[in-house]
Design an enzyme around this catalytic site. Structure first.
Site, PDB file in Angstrom:
ATOM      1  N   LYS A  63      -1.019  -1.591  -4.738  1.00  9.70           N
ATOM      2  CA  LYS A  63      -1.896  -0.431  -4.930  1.00  9.70           C
ATOM      3  C   LYS A  63      -1.108   0.580  -5.748  1.00  9.70           C
ATOM      4  CE  LYS A  63      -5.043  -1.102  -1.124  1.00  9.70           C
ATOM      5  NZ  LYS A  63      -5.625  -0.563   0.126  1.00  9.70           N
ATOM      6  N   ASP A 113       0.866  -1.177   0.000  1.00 14.49           N
ATOM      7  CA  ASP A 113       0.000   0.000   0.000  1.00 14.49           C
ATOM      8  C   ASP A 113       0.904   1.228   0.000  1.00 14.49           C
ATOM      9  OD1 ASP A 113      -1.870   1.956   0.542  1.00 14.49           O
ATOM     10  OD2 ASP A 113      -2.800   0.930   2.221  1.00 14.49           O
TER      11      ASP A 113
HETATM   12  P1  IMP Z   1       1.859  -0.518   3.687  1.00 11.60           P
HETATM   13  O1  IMP Z   1       1.002   0.726   3.683  1.00 11.60           O
HETATM   14  O2  IMP Z   1       2.413  -0.814   2.321  1.00 11.60           O
HETATM   15  O3  IMP Z   1       2.921  -0.409   4.754  1.00 11.60           O
HETATM   16  O4  IMP Z   1       0.881  -1.709   4.064  1.00 11.60           O
HETATM   17  C1  IMP Z   1       0.981  -2.367   5.269  1.00 11.60           C
HETATM   18  C2  IMP Z   1      -0.040  -3.435   5.464  1.00 11.60           C
HETATM   19  O5  IMP Z   1      -1.337  -2.858   5.478  1.00 11.60           O
HETATM   20  C3  IMP Z   1      -0.146  -4.521   4.414  1.00 11.60           C
HETATM   21  O6  IMP Z   1       0.849  -5.502   4.515  1.00 11.60           O
HETATM   22  C4  IMP Z   1      -1.508  -5.081   4.786  1.00 11.60           C
HETATM   23  O7  IMP Z   1      -1.400  -5.968   5.882  1.00 11.60           O
HETATM   24  C5  IMP Z   1      -2.271  -3.849   5.173  1.00 11.60           C
HETATM   25  N1  IMP Z   1      -3.131  -3.369   4.067  1.00 11.60           N
HETATM   26  C6  IMP Z   1      -2.905  -2.358   3.221  1.00 11.60           C
HETATM   27  N2  IMP Z   1      -3.917  -2.214   2.343  1.00 11.60           N
HETATM   28  C7  IMP Z   1      -4.803  -3.200   2.649  1.00 11.60           C
HETATM   29  C8  IMP Z   1      -6.066  -3.604   2.068  1.00 11.60           C
HETATM   30  O8  IMP Z   1      -6.601  -3.041   1.089  1.00 11.60           O
HETATM   31  N3  IMP Z   1      -6.676  -4.659   2.664  1.00 11.60           N
HETATM   32  C9  IMP Z   1      -6.135  -5.332   3.730  1.00 11.60           C
HETATM   33  N4  IMP Z   1      -4.970  -4.990   4.284  1.00 11.60           N
HETATM   34  C10 IMP Z   1      -4.304  -3.927   3.750  1.00 11.60           C
END
Ligand code: IMP
Ligand code: MG
Length: 173
Positions: free
Chosen positions: A127, A99
């Protein structure tokens, strides 16, 4: 709660088979250490690995980010570190979703100092274009929009990980 299917089980299976073949080619003749980031990545790890035709070992990390639950702060706590030493080894991190990229960015930094021979990332979902840090992801199964998704390992408040497909949470209003 209604969940609109976004990526079917069939589509996931076909794409992981393709990525598994690509990984098998790219790492031909090498040994691979697959590292899944718990908990979400357990399902993609299991299914992707069955399409990889190489000598593989497996390890797991668990992380949690400090602060609010829906937004990552970028400050990550390692809840469970690797059991394996990674110096000189080919490491492929398997993720469910990227994300903001902040979690992974932190993970990469903490693994790089251990001097793996190579360190790459395979993710089921990316994303698109909302990463807050540039991350070089070698294998992406599906780029998606910014919507919140569940299923196939991904949860909302701990639930829905067991859905065999990826879906978008419906509007309850
Ligand atoms: P980051 O923002 O890339 O650090 O994302 C961290 C974590 O947020 C991911 O590994 C997921 O566990 C969770 N996450 C982010 N987006 C989603 C989503 O759309 N659905 C479920 N979990 C999410
Ligand atoms: Mg995750």
């Amino acid at each position: 709660m209604d969940i609109k299917p976004l990526i079917t089980a069939d589509e996931i299976d076909r794409k992981l088979a393709e990525i598994g073949r690509q990984i098998s080619e790219d790492y031909a003749g090498k040994e691979l250490l697959l590292v899944a980031v718990l908990r979400g990545a357990f399902m993609v790890m299991a299914d992707l690995a069955r399409h990889i035709d190489l000598a593989c070992e497996f390890d797991f990390m668990a992380v949690s980010s400090y602060g609010a639950s829906t937004q990552t702060s970028g400050v990550v706590r390692i809840l469970k570190d690797l059991d394996e030493e990674i110096e000189g080894r080919h490491v492929l991190i398997v993720e469910d979703i990227i994300d903001s990229g902040l979690t992974l960015n932190y993970l990469l930094k903490s693994l790089k100092v251990r001097k793996p021979a190579s360190l790459e990332i395979a993710t089921l979902l990316l994303k698109d274009g909302i990463q807050r840090v540039p991350i070089d992801v070698k294998y992406v199964a599906f780029p998606i929009g910014p919507e919140f998704v569940v299923g196939y390992g991904l949860d909302y408040a701990g639930k829905y990980r067991n859905l065999p497909y990826v879906g978008v949470m419906g509007d309850e209003s």
